[in-house]
Design a protein around this motif. Sequence first.
Motif, mmCIF file in Angstrom:
data_model
loop_
_atom_site.group_PDB
_atom_site.id
_atom_site.type_symbol
_atom_site.label_atom_id
_atom_site.label_comp_id
_atom_site.label_asym_id
_atom_site.label_seq_id
_atom_site.Cartn_x
_atom_site.Cartn_y
_atom_site.Cartn_z
ATOM 1 N N ASP A 151 0.639 -1.150 -0.133
ATOM 2 C CA ASP A 151 -0.137 -0.258 -0.008
ATOM 3 C C ASP A 151 1.062 1.245 -0.081
ATOM 4 O O ASP A 151 0.750 2.601 -0.740
ATOM 5 C CB ASP A 151 -0.746 0.257 1.082
ATOM 6 N N TYR A 186 -10.282 2.953 -12.716
ATOM 7 C CA TYR A 186 -10.235 3.220 -10.819
ATOM 8 C C TYR A 186 -10.108 4.878 -10.422
ATOM 9 O O TYR A 186 -11.317 5.010 -9.474
ATOM 10 C CB TYR A 186 -8.608 2.315 -10.654
ATOM 11 N N LEU A 193 -14.444 4.772 -7.394
ATOM 12 C CA LEU A 193 -13.162 4.913 -6.263
ATOM 13 C C LEU A 193 -14.126 4.390 -5.481
ATOM 14 O O LEU A 193 -13.284 4.363 -3.844
ATOM 15 C CB LEU A 193 -12.293 6.374 -6.551
ATOM 16 N N CYS A 196 -14.365 1.085 -4.097
ATOM 17 C CA CYS A 196 -13.552 0.116 -3.678
ATOM 18 C C CYS A 196 -12.742 0.410 -2.285
ATOM 19 O O CYS A 196 -11.318 -0.515 -1.419
ATOM 20 C CB CYS A 196 -12.251 0.463 -4.741
ATOM 21 N N CYS A 197 -12.509 2.003 -2.347
ATOM 22 C CA CYS A 197 -11.659 2.567 -1.003
ATOM 23 C C CYS A 197 -12.781 1.837 0.350
ATOM 24 O O CYS A 197 -12.422 1.471 0.859
ATOM 25 C CB CYS A 197 -11.334 4.157 -0.849
ATOM 26 N N ASN A 200 -12.745 -1.130 0.812
ATOM 27 C CA ASN A 200 -11.332 -1.610 0.969
ATOM 28 C C ASN A 200 -11.204 -1.446 3.264
ATOM 29 O O ASN A 200 -9.962 -2.336 3.567
ATOM 30 C CB ASN A 200 -10.390 -1.242 0.227
ATOM 31 N N VAL A 279 -13.429 -7.024 -2.818
ATOM 32 C CA VAL A 279 -13.066 -5.997 -3.617
ATOM 33 C C VAL A 279 -11.963 -5.220 -3.095
ATOM 34 O O VAL A 279 -10.950 -4.418 -3.784
ATOM 35 C CB VAL A 279 -14.968 -4.602 -2.993
ATOM 36 N N MET A 280 -11.805 -5.757 -1.440
ATOM 37 C CA MET A 280 -10.137 -5.878 -1.187
ATOM 38 C C MET A 280 -9.227 -6.888 -2.123
ATOM 39 O O MET A 280 -8.291 -6.197 -1.903
ATOM 40 C CB MET A 280 -9.900 -6.563 -0.018
ATOM 41 N N LYS A 283 -8.431 -3.810 -4.622
ATOM 42 C CA LYS A 283 -7.670 -3.012 -4.168
ATOM 43 C C LYS A 283 -5.938 -3.919 -4.650
ATOM 44 O O LYS A 283 -5.192 -2.560 -4.549
ATOM 45 C CB LYS A 283 -8.338 -2.522 -2.717
ATOM 46 N N GLN A 284 -5.828 -4.376 -4.052
ATOM 47 C CA GLN A 284 -4.296 -5.284 -4.177
ATOM 48 C C GLN A 284 -3.524 -4.852 -5.048
ATOM 49 O O GLN A 284 -2.483 -4.686 -5.583
ATOM 50 C CB GLN A 284 -4.762 -5.985 -3.131
ATOM 51 N N VAL A 286 -5.121 -3.469 -8.003
ATOM 52 C CA VAL A 286 -4.799 -2.485 -8.381
ATOM 53 C C VAL A 286 -3.323 -2.100 -7.616
ATOM 54 O O VAL A 286 -2.483 -0.704 -8.855
ATOM 55 C CB VAL A 286 -5.921 -1.254 -8.139
ATOM 56 N N ASN A 287 -3.355 -2.097 -6.690
ATOM 57 C CA ASN A 287 -1.637 -0.961 -5.887
ATOM 58 C C ASN A 287 -0.834 -2.224 -6.491
ATOM 59 O O ASN A 287 -0.135 -1.469 -6.514
ATOM 60 C CB ASN A 287 -2.107 -1.588 -4.819
#
Length: 312
Positions: A151, A186, A193, A196-197, A200, A279-280, A283-284, A286-287
Amino acid sequence: MSARTRRQKAALGVPADDSEDLSAGNGTPSSPSKSKRAPSKKRSRSSLKEEPRENIFLFIPNLIGYFRVVLAIASLYYMPLHPRTCSLLYSVSCLLDALDGYAARYFNQSTTFGAVLDMVTDRCTTSCLIVFLSSAWPRWAIIFQGLICLDLASHYMHMYATLSMGGSDQSHKKVDSSRSWVLYQYYHSKVVLFICCALNELFFIGLYLLSFSSPILSPSLLQPIGEAQPLSAQPGNPANPVPSSLFASPWSAGALEMARANKIDSFWPWVITGISAPVMLFKQFVNIIQLVNASRWLAEGDRQARLANRKK
């Protein structure tokens, strides 16, 4: 002016035009350059008065950001033993993340300081929550530590690449589709956005609540004391010990886990964790893409700089 006077002035080396600038009182010549500069000074001073200096730190979005920091610190204070209060404060702090962005657009107060403050607050609060999860479940600590590193690294490199390659006035949320279609989708959609946030963070909140409720994740100390079997009378392992005498320090990891045992029901924490888990994971993902994309962008800038130096 008479011809004689002109000849006298010419003999003394004084231009005839400057004689008109002599003052009538004492004959001291005035300075034309000073008289011309004076109005410009007055104009510059008046323009400064008309345009007061803005205090960026007191912009409304930044004030919301400060309040988010206060709520996050308060949630950390209640985190070890008060799951409901901590979850409420933490959730409000995360929800205000959407409000400060709306306020920045509504009041036309979007600033680089506000964007950095927003990102730093997000990264710090999430990292602190994951650190707690590492202490709650030491066997999974390496996974939680990896999530923190991913992150922080992805967001730092993405913002650094945006500022160094795109310019100081470029926002980290303005991603061109030619560089990454996933990042473009994203960051381009505010709904995507936000979802997802939010989910997460909700996943980690769900895990946090499970540390107070689930005998599946922590079977050793979340069992009722009355059902414990008599143990051998070895030093440090007495038979049927009193809970308060199990640990020398009430703030040790074991004592805190015992204090968290069965504080809340585990049904809703499992529901929250299960719904937000996909979703988490996205998100990872996407990171990871953000980290790789930023690394390639910085490497491209290095190649261009090296090529320019060779041509010199």
